[in-house]
Design a protein around this motif. Structure first.
Motif, mmCIF file in Angstrom:
data_model
loop_
_atom_site.group_PDB
_atom_site.id
_atom_site.type_symbol
_atom_site.label_atom_id
_atom_site.label_comp_id
_atom_site.label_asym_id
_atom_site.label_seq_id
_atom_site.Cartn_x
_atom_site.Cartn_y
_atom_site.Cartn_z
ATOM 1 N N THR A 50 14.476 5.151 0.235
ATOM 2 C CA THR A 50 15.154 6.094 0.584
ATOM 3 C C THR A 50 14.334 7.260 0.265
ATOM 4 O OG1 THR A 50 15.743 6.299 -1.778
ATOM 5 C CG2 THR A 50 17.463 4.759 -0.423
ATOM 6 N N ARG A 51 14.902 8.483 0.946
ATOM 7 C CA ARG A 51 13.770 9.475 0.910
ATOM 8 C C ARG A 51 14.326 10.443 -0.594
ATOM 9 N NH1 ARG A 51 9.379 10.653 3.513
ATOM 10 N NH2 ARG A 51 9.669 9.727 5.843
ATOM 11 N N ALA A 52 13.405 11.141 -1.342
ATOM 12 C CA ALA A 52 13.591 11.597 -2.438
ATOM 13 C C ALA A 52 12.701 13.018 -2.223
ATOM 14 C CB ALA A 52 13.020 10.885 -3.589
ATOM 15 N N GLY A 53 13.494 14.011 -1.549
ATOM 16 C CA GLY A 53 12.797 15.282 -1.158
ATOM 17 C C GLY A 53 11.657 15.070 0.122
ATOM 18 N N ARG A 54 10.384 15.356 -0.278
ATOM 19 C CA ARG A 54 9.461 14.860 0.666
ATOM 20 C C ARG A 54 8.760 13.551 0.418
ATOM 21 N NH1 ARG A 54 5.649 19.959 1.775
ATOM 22 N NH2 ARG A 54 5.150 18.758 3.462
ATOM 23 N N GLY A 55 9.210 13.093 -0.588
ATOM 24 C CA GLY A 55 8.795 11.605 -1.113
ATOM 25 C C GLY A 55 9.489 10.499 -0.812
ATOM 26 N N LEU A 56 9.221 9.184 -1.129
ATOM 27 C CA LEU A 56 9.970 8.168 -0.924
ATOM 28 C C LEU A 56 10.321 7.327 -2.388
ATOM 29 C CD1 LEU A 56 7.777 6.157 1.760
ATOM 30 C CD2 LEU A 56 9.985 7.554 2.113
ATOM 31 N N GLN A 110 0.698 -1.204 -0.039
ATOM 32 C CA GLN A 110 0.065 0.074 -0.042
ATOM 33 C C GLN A 110 0.780 1.240 0.149
ATOM 34 O OE1 GLN A 110 -3.482 0.028 -0.357
ATOM 35 N NE2 GLN A 110 -3.070 2.180 -0.775
ATOM 36 N N VAL A 111 1.874 1.122 0.628
ATOM 37 C CA VAL A 111 2.851 2.383 0.566
ATOM 38 C C VAL A 111 3.429 2.637 -0.817
ATOM 39 C CG1 VAL A 111 5.158 3.318 1.424
ATOM 40 C CG2 VAL A 111 3.765 2.270 3.179
ATOM 41 N N VAL A 112 3.850 1.453 -1.438
ATOM 42 C CA VAL A 112 4.335 1.640 -2.969
ATOM 43 C C VAL A 112 3.251 2.111 -3.644
ATOM 44 C CG1 VAL A 112 5.146 0.290 -4.808
ATOM 45 C CG2 VAL A 112 5.814 -0.200 -2.394
ATOM 46 N N THR A 113 1.888 1.711 -3.623
ATOM 47 C CA THR A 113 1.052 2.058 -4.343
ATOM 48 C C THR A 113 0.426 3.374 -4.077
ATOM 49 O OG1 THR A 113 0.070 -0.139 -4.455
ATOM 50 C CG2 THR A 113 -1.337 1.638 -5.154
ATOM 51 N N SER A 114 0.321 3.923 -2.673
ATOM 52 C CA SER A 114 0.196 5.255 -2.355
ATOM 53 C C SER A 114 1.134 6.342 -2.542
ATOM 54 C CB SER A 114 -0.506 5.328 -1.048
ATOM 55 O OG SER A 114 -1.779 4.394 -0.799
ATOM 56 N N GLY A 115 2.265 5.956 -2.571
ATOM 57 C CA GLY A 115 3.473 6.924 -2.660
ATOM 58 C C GLY A 115 3.828 7.396 -1.373
ATOM 59 N N SER A 116 3.358 7.221 -0.125
ATOM 60 C CA SER A 116 3.974 7.734 1.127
ATOM 61 C C SER A 116 3.328 7.071 2.197
ATOM 62 C CB SER A 116 3.502 9.255 1.181
ATOM 63 O OG SER A 116 2.069 9.233 1.479
#
Length: 301
Positions: free
Chosen positions: A50-56, A12-18
Motif C-alpha cells: 500500500t502507498r504510505a505518502g511517497r513510500g511503500l 529487493q523492493v522490501v529491502t530497498s524500500g521503493s
C-alpha cells in the motif's frame, strides 16, 4: 505458482524500500519492477503493498511473503550451488555394486585415485555376485554395477544399459603346496581328471562344469562355497583343488596353496555396467573412468 524472478524482485523492493531503488540495484527500469510486482500480486491473489505518502508499506499478506522470501531465495541459491558443484565434479554420490574380488582389488585402486582428483565425490559400495549386481542396477538400487561373464556364457546386455569392458581376468588352478603338478608353470585341464574339486558361486560352478566337459570329463565336485578364503583353506587342507580368478589371488593367498595357469587359456570378462542415461552424469562418468584406469594398470602388471 510464484515466479522466482518475481520473488527476487519483491525481496529487493522490501529491502530497498521503493520500486525505483530496487530497479537501480537490479539493473531494471522502474516500469519493469512495477510490472513484476503487479504480476506477483495477481499470482498471490491479494495486494502486497500500500502507498504510505511517497513510500511503500507492506500489507499483512506482503509481510507474510516477506518472511518467506529470504528462505526461498536462500534455498534456490543453495540448489544452484549444489547443481553447479555436481556439474563441475566438486560433489556427487555414486552407488557402486560389485562382486567380492572386484571390491577388494579394482575398487580400492580406483577410489584412491578418485579421492585425490575429485575429493567431493562420495562412493557407496555394496556387494553382490552377478547377475544380481546388474539386476540391482536395473532396479535403480545402484548407479554402477560390476559383473563378470565366462567364455561361451556371455549374457545379453539390456537395451537401457551400457557395458564398459574392464579386463580379462585369467583363471588359475589352486593346488596345495607339494602337489606334483605344482612344479609346472601351467597345468592342463586334462591332467586334473582324477582330482576332487571345490566349486564357487553358481556362475563359477557352471563354468567349471562346462570347461571340464569340453575336455571330455565331469569334475568330481566335493564341496561348494562362494567364500574365497574358505576355498583356499580347503585346498590347503587337501580337500580338493579349485579354479580361481587371478583377481582373487591378487589380494589373498594361503601360505599352503599355490596357483598355476590353466591350459587351454581360460578367463572371465570383467565389465562395468551403467544405465545409458546416467553416462551423462559427471560423477558417474568419472567413477567409470577411474575403474577403467585401475583395470588397465592391473592388466599391465
Amino acid at each position: 505458482m510464484f515466479d522466482s524472478r518475481h520473488i527476487k524482485t519483491f525481496h529487493q523492493v522490501v529491502t530497498s524500500g521503493s520500486y525505483s531503488a530496487a530497479a537501480r540495484v537490479l539493473g531494471y527500469t522502474q516500469p519493469a519492477v512495477t510490472q513484476q510486482m503487479k504480476a506477483l500480486e495477481r499470482t498471490a491473489g491479494v495486494p502486497l503493498f500500500t502507498r504510505a505518502g511517497r513510500g511503500l508499506r507492506l500489507t499483512e499478506a506482503g509481510e507474510a511473503l516477506a518472511r518467506h522470501a529470504r528462505t526461498i531465495l536462500t534455498s534456490l541459491d543453495a540448489a544452484q550451488q549444489q547443481l553447479g558443484a555436481l556439474a563441475r565434479l566438486r560433489a556427487g554420490r555414486v552407488r557402486v555394486c560389485g562382486f567380492p574380488s572386484a571390491n577388494a582389488t579394482l575398487i580400492p585402486e580406483a577410489m584412491a585415485s578418485l579421492l585425490a582428483d575429485h575429493p567431493g565425490v562420495r562412493v557407496e559400495l555394496t556387494e553382490a555376485e552377478p547377475p544380481e549386481s546388474v539386476q540391482r542396477l536395473l532396479r535403480g538400487e545402484c548407479d554402477v554395477a560390476l559383473a563378470f561373464s565366462y567364455q561361451g556364457a556371455v549374457p545379453p546386455v539390456a537395451d537401457e544399459l551400457v557395458e564398459i569392458p574392464l579386463l580379462e581376468d585369467r583363471l588359475t588352478v589352486l593346488l596345495p603346496v607339494g602337489h606334483p603338478l605344482a612344479r609346472r608353470h601351467a597345468v592342463r585341464l586334462t591332467d586334473l581328471t582324477e582330482e576332487r574339486w571345490i566349486a564357487g558361486c553358481p556362475r563359477c560352478r557352471a563354468n567349471l562344469l562346462q570347461i571340464c566337459a569340453d575336455e571330455g570329463y565331469a569334475p568330481d565336485v566335493v564341496f561348494t562355497t562362494d567364500d574365497n578364503l574358505a576355498v583356499q583353506s580347503l585346498v590347503a587342507a587337501g580337500v580338493g583343488i579349485a579354479l580361481m580368478p587371478s583377481l582373487v589371488l591378487a589380494f589373498m593367498c594361503h601360505q599352503k596353496v599355490t596357483g598355476r595357469l590353466v591350459e587351454p587359456h581360460q578367463f572371465r570378462r570383467v565389465s562395468a555396467y551403467v544405465l545409458r542415461e546416467h553416462m551423462r552424469v559427471p560423477a558417474t562418468a568419472v567413477v567409470v573412468e577411474e575403474l577403467r584406469r585401475a583395470a588397465a594398470a592391473r592388466a599391465g602388471c
